[in-house]
Design a protein around this motif. Structure first.
Motif, short mmCIF file in Angstrom:
data_model
loop_
_atom_site.label_atom_id
_atom_site.label_comp_id
_atom_site.label_asym_id
_atom_site.label_seq_id
_atom_site.Cartn_x
_atom_site.Cartn_y
_atom_site.Cartn_z
N VAL A 195 0.83 -1.21 0.00
CA VAL A 195 0.00 0.00 0.00
C VAL A 195 0.86 1.26 0.00
O VAL A 195 0.68 2.16 -0.84
CB VAL A 195 -0.95 0.00 1.22
CG1 VAL A 195 -1.66 1.35 1.35
CG2 VAL A 195 -1.97 -1.13 1.09
N LYS A 198 2.98 2.32 -3.03
CA LYS A 198 2.19 2.96 -4.07
C LYS A 198 1.72 4.35 -3.64
O LYS A 198 1.81 5.32 -4.40
CB LYS A 198 0.98 2.08 -4.41
CG LYS A 198 0.16 2.56 -5.59
CD LYS A 198 -0.95 1.55 -5.89
CE LYS A 198 -1.79 1.99 -7.09
NZ LYS A 198 -1.01 2.05 -8.35
N MET A 199 1.25 4.46 -2.40
CA MET A 199 0.69 5.72 -1.92
C MET A 199 1.73 6.82 -1.76
O MET A 199 1.43 8.00 -1.95
CB MET A 199 -0.01 5.49 -0.57
CG MET A 199 -1.24 4.60 -0.63
SD MET A 199 -2.61 5.36 -1.53
CE MET A 199 -2.97 6.76 -0.48
N GLU A 204 1.33 9.23 -6.91
CA GLU A 204 0.08 9.07 -6.16
C GLU A 204 -0.17 10.27 -5.26
O GLU A 204 0.74 11.00 -4.87
CB GLU A 204 0.14 7.79 -5.33
CG GLU A 204 0.14 6.51 -6.15
CD GLU A 204 -1.19 6.27 -6.83
OE1 GLU A 204 -2.23 6.64 -6.26
OE2 GLU A 204 -1.17 5.72 -7.94
N PRO A 209 -2.87 6.03 4.69
CA PRO A 209 -3.56 5.25 5.73
C PRO A 209 -2.93 5.44 7.10
O PRO A 209 -1.71 5.35 7.25
CB PRO A 209 -3.40 3.80 5.25
CG PRO A 209 -3.17 3.90 3.79
CD PRO A 209 -2.43 5.18 3.57
N GLN A 214 -8.10 1.51 7.19
CA GLN A 214 -7.68 2.25 6.00
C GLN A 214 -6.63 1.47 5.22
O GLN A 214 -6.67 1.43 3.98
CB GLN A 214 -7.12 3.61 6.41
CG GLN A 214 -8.17 4.60 6.89
CD GLN A 214 -7.55 5.87 7.42
OE1 GLN A 214 -6.33 6.00 7.53
NE2 GLN A 214 -8.40 6.83 7.78
N THR A 217 -8.33 -1.43 3.42
CA THR A 217 -9.20 -0.96 2.35
C THR A 217 -8.38 -0.53 1.14
O THR A 217 -8.75 -0.81 -0.01
CB THR A 217 -10.08 0.20 2.86
OG1 THR A 217 -10.82 -0.22 4.01
CG2 THR A 217 -11.06 0.64 1.79
N HIS A 218 -7.27 0.14 1.37
CA HIS A 218 -6.37 0.50 0.27
C HIS A 218 -5.82 -0.76 -0.40
O HIS A 218 -5.67 -0.81 -1.62
CB HIS A 218 -5.22 1.36 0.78
CG HIS A 218 -5.55 2.82 0.84
ND1 HIS A 218 -5.66 3.61 -0.29
CD2 HIS A 218 -5.80 3.64 1.89
CE1 HIS A 218 -5.95 4.85 0.05
NE2 HIS A 218 -6.05 4.90 1.37
N ILE A 221 -8.34 -2.12 -2.77
CA ILE A 221 -8.37 -1.31 -4.00
C ILE A 221 -7.20 -1.67 -4.91
O ILE A 221 -7.36 -1.80 -6.13
CB ILE A 221 -8.35 0.19 -3.64
CG1 ILE A 221 -9.65 0.57 -2.91
CG2 ILE A 221 -8.17 1.05 -4.88
CD1 ILE A 221 -9.62 1.95 -2.28
N ILE A 222 -6.03 -1.84 -4.31
CA ILE A 222 -4.83 -2.19 -5.10
C ILE A 222 -5.01 -3.54 -5.77
O ILE A 222 -4.65 -3.72 -6.95
CB ILE A 222 -3.58 -2.17 -4.20
CG1 ILE A 222 -3.22 -0.73 -3.83
CG2 ILE A 222 -2.40 -2.86 -4.89
CD1 ILE A 222 -2.09 -0.63 -2.82
N ASN A 375 -13.34 6.12 5.11
CA ASN A 375 -13.35 4.84 4.40
C ASN A 375 -14.50 4.73 3.42
O ASN A 375 -14.41 4.01 2.42
CB ASN A 375 -13.37 3.69 5.41
CG ASN A 375 -12.02 3.47 6.05
OD1 ASN A 375 -10.99 3.38 5.37
ND2 ASN A 375 -11.98 3.42 7.37
N LEU A 378 -13.27 6.05 0.21
CA LEU A 378 -12.42 5.08 -0.48
C LEU A 378 -13.27 4.03 -1.19
O LEU A 378 -13.01 3.64 -2.33
CB LEU A 378 -11.48 4.39 0.52
CG LEU A 378 -10.31 5.21 1.06
CD1 LEU A 378 -9.58 4.41 2.13
CD2 LEU A 378 -9.36 5.59 -0.06
#
Length: 618
Positions: A195, A198-199, A204, A209, A214, A217-218, A221-222, A375, A378
């Protein structure tokens, strides 16, 4: 998540020490890792121990494992994931490694030492499930905290090639104590690396998070974006697949299943081919060649991923379909109806607290966290039908604080504090941090929930391995408030969880010594160094402590008893305890006590025992 390790030789011998750096257990020749996830699949099989090992480890067919030719270690991984009927009261005695029986009978006879009594048995588990194995069946229990703080940083430096990015990731994780604590779990480091790499890259943007929910949840998504990068020609929308995976995760979590079959996927509307492109979430177990069970077998990549998806399904079922899936079991229809999100949250709290093995603890944290606006935003990228959730955060926070007051289990109230953290409610912790800065807790009136918060803050502090009780206690007894001994009793869970505890000059009495005895005998105690200098223990207090030292679960290595009013009587009790359990204590300080030369000789005489470890006696 974080795991407890039972280590012992069951009925014979002395357990060796677990050492993550590889300095111990050098005489072990064979290690058999046996995950409960795979053992669960064999619950209907009849096998001998040798057959089981030959099936799982074909290369052992020519080895004489049932003899004393090899020093063997069995690692039963994931007791909290066990679906086998574990019942030590009704288990049959089995000593023949070639006799066929059920897999759970093999397991229990290995643990108690009937089968291969010279073998080492290690069992990993989340703490809440650790008591499924009776304490008398093992020599000791050690909590394995996973990565130490330096090892956490080492993981990210090895995992990510860009060292400047690595330092930013480490810095961010350290800025959130709850996240950095979670990094003791290797799989959480893996998820965080995926996560945050990437973030925190230049390409990005967005909020980084800061909570467990969080982060997961990220990660969800990834994993969905990875599927798109594979250029998969999908026949099902992401939203539908996530809901279906969530349904599978929740249904199997409630049943206690961590492994499931193709039929289970089909019943949740999941096509096996479509599920395969979500391999970062759900994966297939390749054991079909063993011939023990038919069909394809699946599991989520990690139990925490299953818990996150299960919480997402429960929330979405209520929001989209007005369904309370937590109460769809017909036997529970007497429970109150959930009309609001707050009602749903309270029901989830109740069910998590009722769980004996803690299998809903992390699920609860995710459910609460997923309801937050941050969240929700997201999730809207994946779940277009999710609208804004409106509920009283203060109401559920107040409910959790009430439960903290009445719940006596340290594991439970620590999880409830983590739930408050997911909600962004730090009120109790902030109050306690102010009290702690004042120094003397014995002069302050605290409610039960505030005392729970004291314990939580101290257990999760940066210096949790070393605890100095004297910083928070005054020797002067204020009759309007608490005695120093009362404060000691309140903070005993912190003493027990610390590796080194400084309890010098803290007014500990017989009552405190009795509680300390219980802590020393506890399966979950981490205590290795204990300083009781300048407490008026006298012979009665030391006799009580000696009862704790006598217990095989006690692993105290250093005991400081300077100026404690001990005489020959207390020394005799201490010598008796060390004679019963001589293998751990390495340093003993009795300076300033009223000991005769005969008392010192009594302790020194123990050195003839080959298991005696005491190297310093003052």
């Amino acid at each position: 998540m974080f795991e407890c390790l039972y280590e012992g030789t069951a009925k014979q011998g002395t357990p060796t020490l677990l050492n993550a750096e590889g300095k111990e257990n050098q005489d072990i020749q064979l290690i058999f890792p046996l995950p409960f996830r795979e053992l669960n699949l064999m619950k209907d099989e009849k096998l001998s121990l040798l057959d089981l090992l030959h099936v799982l480890f074909p290369e052992t067919k020519e080895m004489k494992i049932s003899s004393d030719e090899y020093k063997v270690l069995f690692i039963f991984d994931g007791l909290d994931e066990c679906c086998l009927p574990i019942n030590f009261d009704t288990s049959e005695t089995l000593q023949d490694a070639t006799k066929e029986t059920s897999v759970h009978m093999l397991l229990m006879n290995l643990i108690v030492g009937n089968l291969l009594p010279s073998a080492l048995i290690w069992i990993t588990s989340r703490p809440a499930a650790a008591d499924l194995v009776p304490s008398e069946c093992v020599h000791r229990v050690t909590e394995v905290r996973g990565f130490s703080d330096p090892q956490k940083e080492e993981y990210f430096r090895k995992r990510i090639s860009d060292q400047s990015l690595t330092e930013r990731i480490i810095s961010h994780l350290k800025s959130s104590k709850s996240l950095f604590i979670m990094c003791h779990i290797p799989v959480f480091c893996w998820i965080s690396a995926a996560v945050l790499e990437k973030m925190l890259s230049e390409a990005e943007s967005g909020e980084i998070p800061k909570t467990l929910t969080q982060m997961y949840t990220h990660f969800l998504i990834i994993q969905t974006s990875i599927k798109h990068e594979k250029d998969y020609e999908k026949n099902v929308k992401d939203e539908d697949m996530i809901l279906n995976l969530g349904k599978l995760a929740f249904q199997q979590l409630v049943k206690g299943n961590l492994i499931f079959y193709e039929q289970d996927l089909s019943e949740c509307g999941i096509d096996v081919t479509e599920a395969s492109v979500y391999s970062g979430l759900c994966t297939q177990i390749f054991r079909e060649e063993l011939g023990l069970y038919q069909g394809k077998v699946f599991c989520f990549v990690h139990l925490s991923i299953q818990e996150h998806l299960a919480a997402l399904y429960v929330l979405l079922s209520f929001l989209l379909d007005k369904r309370d899936v937590l109460n769809e079991n017909l036997s529970l229809k007497h429970e109150r109806e959930c009309r609001t999100i707050s009602d749903l949250h309270q029901r989830a709290v109740d069910k998590a607290l009722q769980s004996k093995n803690g299998h809903l603890d992390l699920f609860l944290r995710f459910l609460l966290g997923l309801s937050l606006k941050s969240n929700q935003m997201l999730l809207k990228g994946l779940l277009i039908h999710v609208g804004n959730i409106s509920y009283g955060k203060k109401k559920i926070a107040a409910y959790i604080k009430t439960e903290i007051t009445v719940n006596p289990s340290p594991e439970k109230y620590i999880n409830l504090f983590h739930c408050l953290n997911e909600l962004g409610d730090h009120s109790l912790v902030s109050e306690i941090q102010n009290y702690l800065r004042s120094g003397d807790l014995s002069s302050t009136r605290l409610s039960s929930s505030q005392w729970s918060a004291v314990v939580f803050v101290l257990l999760t502090s940066e210096q949790s391995d070393k605890f100095d009780l004297s910083k928070y206690v005054s020797r002067e007894y204020n009759q309007n408030h608490m005695s120093p001994d009362d404060v000691f009793l309140k903070l005993l869970p912190v003493v027990e969880a610390s590796r080194s505890a400084q309890v010098s000059n803290c007014g500990v009495t017989d009552e405190g010594c009795a509680a300390l005895c219980s802590a020393l005998r506890s399966n979950s105690s981490h205590l290795r160094e204990l300083d009781l200098t300048l407490n008026t223990l006298e012979d009665a207090g030391l006799t009580l402590i000696s009862e704790g030292l006598k217990d095989p679960h006690c692993r105290l290595e250093k005991l400081m008893l300077r100026d404690c009013g001990v005489t020959a009587e207390g020394c005799a009790a201490l010598a008796s305890a060390l004679r019963s359990n001589p293998s751990h204590l390495r340093e003993l300080d009795l300076f300033g006590n009223k000991l005769r030369r005969s008392s010192v000789k009594l302790l020194s005489a123990l050195k003839v025992d080959p298991h005696y470890k005491l190297v310093m006696l003052l």
